[in-house]
Design a protein around this motif. Structure first.
Motif, PDB file in Angstrom:
ATOM      1  N   MET A   1      -4.085 -15.332  10.306  1.00 27.12           N
ATOM      2  CA  MET A   1      -2.887 -15.812  10.938  1.00 27.12           C
ATOM      3  C   MET A   1      -2.509 -17.206  10.465  1.00 27.12           C
ATOM      4  N   SER A   2      -3.496 -18.093  10.292  1.00 26.73           N
ATOM      5  CA  SER A   2      -3.153 -19.455   9.912  1.00 26.73           C
ATOM      6  C   SER A   2      -2.562 -19.490   8.510  1.00 26.73           C
ATOM      7  N   SER A   3      -2.949 -18.548   7.646  1.00 20.15           N
ATOM      8  CA  SER A   3      -2.362 -18.534   6.312  1.00 20.15           C
ATOM      9  C   SER A   3      -0.879 -18.171   6.384  1.00 20.15           C
ATOM     10  N   GLU A   4      -0.502 -17.307   7.350  1.00 19.76           N
ATOM     11  CA  GLU A   4       0.911 -16.982   7.531  1.00 19.76           C
ATOM     12  C   GLU A   4       1.681 -18.208   7.993  1.00 19.76           C
ATOM     13  N   LEU A   5       1.105 -18.978   8.907  1.00 22.18           N
ATOM     14  CA  LEU A   5       1.755 -20.186   9.393  1.00 22.18           C
ATOM     15  C   LEU A   5       1.865 -21.219   8.277  1.00 22.18           C
ATOM     16  N   GLN A   6       0.800 -21.367   7.490  1.00 24.57           N
ATOM     17  CA  GLN A   6       0.848 -22.309   6.369  1.00 24.57           C
ATOM     18  C   GLN A   6       1.898 -21.893   5.353  1.00 24.57           C
ATOM     19  N   GLU A   7       2.025 -20.609   5.101  1.00 21.65           N
ATOM     20  CA  GLU A   7       3.036 -20.111   4.163  1.00 21.65           C
ATOM     21  C   GLU A   7       4.439 -20.401   4.693  1.00 21.65           C
ATOM     22  N   GLU A   8       4.630 -20.206   5.983  1.00 19.82           N
ATOM     23  CA  GLU A   8       5.938 -20.484   6.595  1.00 19.82           C
ATOM     24  C   GLU A   8       6.284 -21.966   6.482  1.00 19.82           C
ATOM     25  N   ILE A   9       5.312 -22.837   6.726  1.00 22.40           N
ATOM     26  CA  ILE A   9       5.535 -24.280   6.603  1.00 22.40           C
ATOM     27  C   ILE A   9       5.836 -24.643   5.158  1.00 22.40           C
ATOM     28  N   ARG A  10       5.104 -24.049   4.218  1.00 20.23           N
ATOM     29  CA  ARG A  10       5.337 -24.356   2.808  1.00 20.23           C
ATOM     30  C   ARG A  10       6.749 -23.968   2.388  1.00 20.23           C
ATOM     31  N   ARG A  11       7.201 -22.770   2.832  1.00 20.14           N
ATOM     32  CA  ARG A  11       8.561 -22.338   2.488  1.00 20.14           C
ATOM     33  C   ARG A  11       9.602 -23.265   3.109  1.00 20.14           C
ATOM     34  N   GLY A  12       9.329 -23.741   4.324  1.00 21.83           N
ATOM     35  CA  GLY A  12      10.256 -24.666   4.967  1.00 21.83           C
ATOM     36  C   GLY A  12      10.320 -26.009   4.265  1.00 21.83           C
ATOM     37  N   GLU A  13       9.183 -26.457   3.731  1.00 23.27           N
ATOM     38  CA  GLU A  13       9.159 -27.739   3.032  1.00 23.27           C
ATOM     39  C   GLU A  13       9.806 -27.657   1.657  1.00 23.27           C
ATOM     40  N   GLU A  14       9.821 -26.469   1.069  1.00 21.25           N
ATOM     41  CA  GLU A  14      10.469 -26.318  -0.230  1.00 21.25           C
ATOM     42  C   GLU A  14      11.959 -26.606  -0.134  1.00 21.25           C
ATOM     43  N   GLY A  15      12.513 -26.325   1.002  1.00 24.58           N
ATOM     44  CA  GLY A  15      13.935 -26.572   1.205  1.00 24.58           C
ATOM     45  C   GLY A  15      14.756 -25.367   0.817  1.00 24.58           C
ATOM     46  N   GLY A  16      15.974 -25.412   1.254  1.00 24.31           N
ATOM     47  CA  GLY A  16      16.879 -24.310   0.986  1.00 24.31           C
ATOM     48  C   GLY A  16      18.299 -24.805   0.997  1.00 24.31           C
ATOM     49  N   ARG A  17      19.184 -23.928   1.374  1.00 26.22           N
ATOM     50  CA  ARG A  17      20.603 -24.242   1.365  1.00 26.22           C
ATOM     51  C   ARG A  17      20.937 -25.392   2.319  1.00 26.22           C
ATOM     52  N   ILE A  18      20.330 -25.414   3.495  1.00 30.54           N
ATOM     53  CA  ILE A  18      20.624 -26.463   4.466  1.00 30.54           C
ATOM     54  C   ILE A  18      20.136 -27.813   3.953  1.00 30.54           C
ATOM     55  N   GLN A  19      18.928 -27.839   3.394  1.00 29.40           N
ATOM     56  CA  GLN A  19      18.408 -29.107   2.884  1.00 29.40           C
ATOM     57  C   GLN A  19      19.263 -29.621   1.734  1.00 29.40           C
ATOM     58  N   ARG A  20      19.711 -28.739   0.847  1.00 25.72           N
ATOM     59  CA  ARG A  20      20.575 -29.179  -0.258  1.00 25.72           C
ATOM     60  C   ARG A  20      21.888 -29.737   0.265  1.00 25.72           C
ATOM     61  N   THR A  21      22.430 -29.109   1.314  1.00 28.79           N
ATOM     62  CA  THR A  21      23.673 -29.599   1.910  1.00 28.79           C
ATOM     63  C   THR A  21      23.463 -30.971   2.545  1.00 28.79           C
ATOM     64  N   VAL A  22      22.359 -31.133   3.263  1.00 28.44           N
ATOM     65  CA  VAL A  22      22.066 -32.430   3.882  1.00 28.44           C
ATOM     66  C   VAL A  22      21.918 -33.506   2.818  1.00 28.44           C
ATOM     67  N   LEU A  23      21.248 -33.188   1.727  1.00 28.67           N
ATOM     68  CA  LEU A  23      21.077 -34.174   0.660  1.00 28.67           C
ATOM     69  C   LEU A  23      22.409 -34.524  -0.002  1.00 28.67           C
ATOM     70  N   ARG A  24      23.295 -33.541  -0.161  1.00 27.42           N
ATOM     71  CA  ARG A  24      24.620 -33.833  -0.726  1.00 27.42           C
ATOM     72  C   ARG A  24      25.435 -34.732   0.197  1.00 27.42           C
ATOM     73  N   VAL A  25      25.407 -34.439   1.487  1.00 31.08           N
ATOM     74  CA  VAL A  25      26.141 -35.271   2.452  1.00 31.08           C
ATOM     75  C   VAL A  25      25.571 -36.677   2.485  1.00 31.08           C
ATOM     76  N   LYS A  26      24.264 -36.787   2.441  1.00 34.85           N
ATOM     77  CA  LYS A  26      23.618 -38.093   2.447  1.00 34.85           C
ATOM     78  C   LYS A  26      23.986 -38.887   1.194  1.00 34.85           C
ATOM     79  N   ALA A  27      23.947 -38.245   0.033  1.00 35.41           N
ATOM     80  CA  ALA A  27      24.314 -38.924  -1.216  1.00 35.41           C
ATOM     81  C   ALA A  27      25.781 -39.353  -1.191  1.00 35.41           C
ATOM     82  N   PHE A  28      26.648 -38.503  -0.656  1.00 32.68           N
ATOM     83  CA  PHE A  28      28.069 -38.844  -0.567  1.00 32.68           C
ATOM     84  C   PHE A  28      28.274 -40.026   0.384  1.00 32.68           C
ATOM     85  N   SER A  29      27.563 -40.046   1.502  1.00 28.48           N
ATOM     86  CA  SER A  29      27.750 -41.121   2.475  1.00 28.48           C
ATOM     87  C   SER A  29      27.189 -42.447   1.970  1.00 28.48           C
ATOM     88  N   TYR A  30      26.269 -42.418   1.048  1.00 26.40           N
ATOM     89  CA  TYR A  30      25.704 -43.661   0.525  1.00 26.40           C
ATOM     90  C   TYR A  30      26.645 -44.350  -0.458  1.00 26.40           C
TER      91      TYR A  30
END
Length: 136
Positions: free
Chosen positions: A1-30
């Motif tokens: 079970m803990s390997s499933e949780l670790q895998e889920e955390i790893r996928r979340g840390e890799e980032g996705g569409r939301i993280q890319r959008t947040v980074l674009r908004v942050k770069a634009f606001s700077y």
């Protein structure tokens, strides 16, 4: 079970569409000091709102811990202390999950080991008793 949780955390840390959008908004606001101030204020206020709503939901129906962690996660995009807190909470959550998984596994092992052998698995109406009938 803990390997499933670790895998889920790893996928979340890799980032996705939301993280890319947040980074674009942050770069634009700077690019402009006024946009930076608005962005920082918005992140601070929304993070605080999520945390306060989460605390309220701890005593009322609702996903309190989820909102608290969302607020801290939002703050961690701007503040180093919140990022460190987020990392610490992740480590503690994994440690607690492993501990709980080990306890549950031990309970299941003991229950299976100590189960009376005269009992049969399956629905009660299909079990064969020692007398040869399924029903009493």
């Amino acid at each position: 079970m803990s390997s499933e949780l670790q895998e889920e955390i790893r996928r979340g840390e890799e980032g996705g569409r939301i993280q890319r959008t947040v980074l674009r908004v942050k770069a634009f606001s700077y690019k402009h000091p006024a946009l930076r101030a608005i962005h920082l204020t918005l992140v601070t206020v929304l993070g605080a709102l999520f945390v306060v709503l989460g605390i309220i939901m701890l005593v009322t129906p609702g996903p309190g811990w989820l909102f608290i962690f969302l607020g801290i996660g939002l703050w961690s995009t701007e503040f180093a202390w919140a990022h460190r807190l987020n990392q610490r909470v992740k480590r503690l959550a994994l440690k607690a999950w492993r501990w709980w998984s080990n306890i549950v596994a031990e309970w299941r092992f003991r229950r299976a080991r100590d189960k009376p052998h005269h009992l049969l698995q399956g629905p009660r109406h299909l079990r064969v008793t020692a007398h040869g009938t399924g029903k009493k």
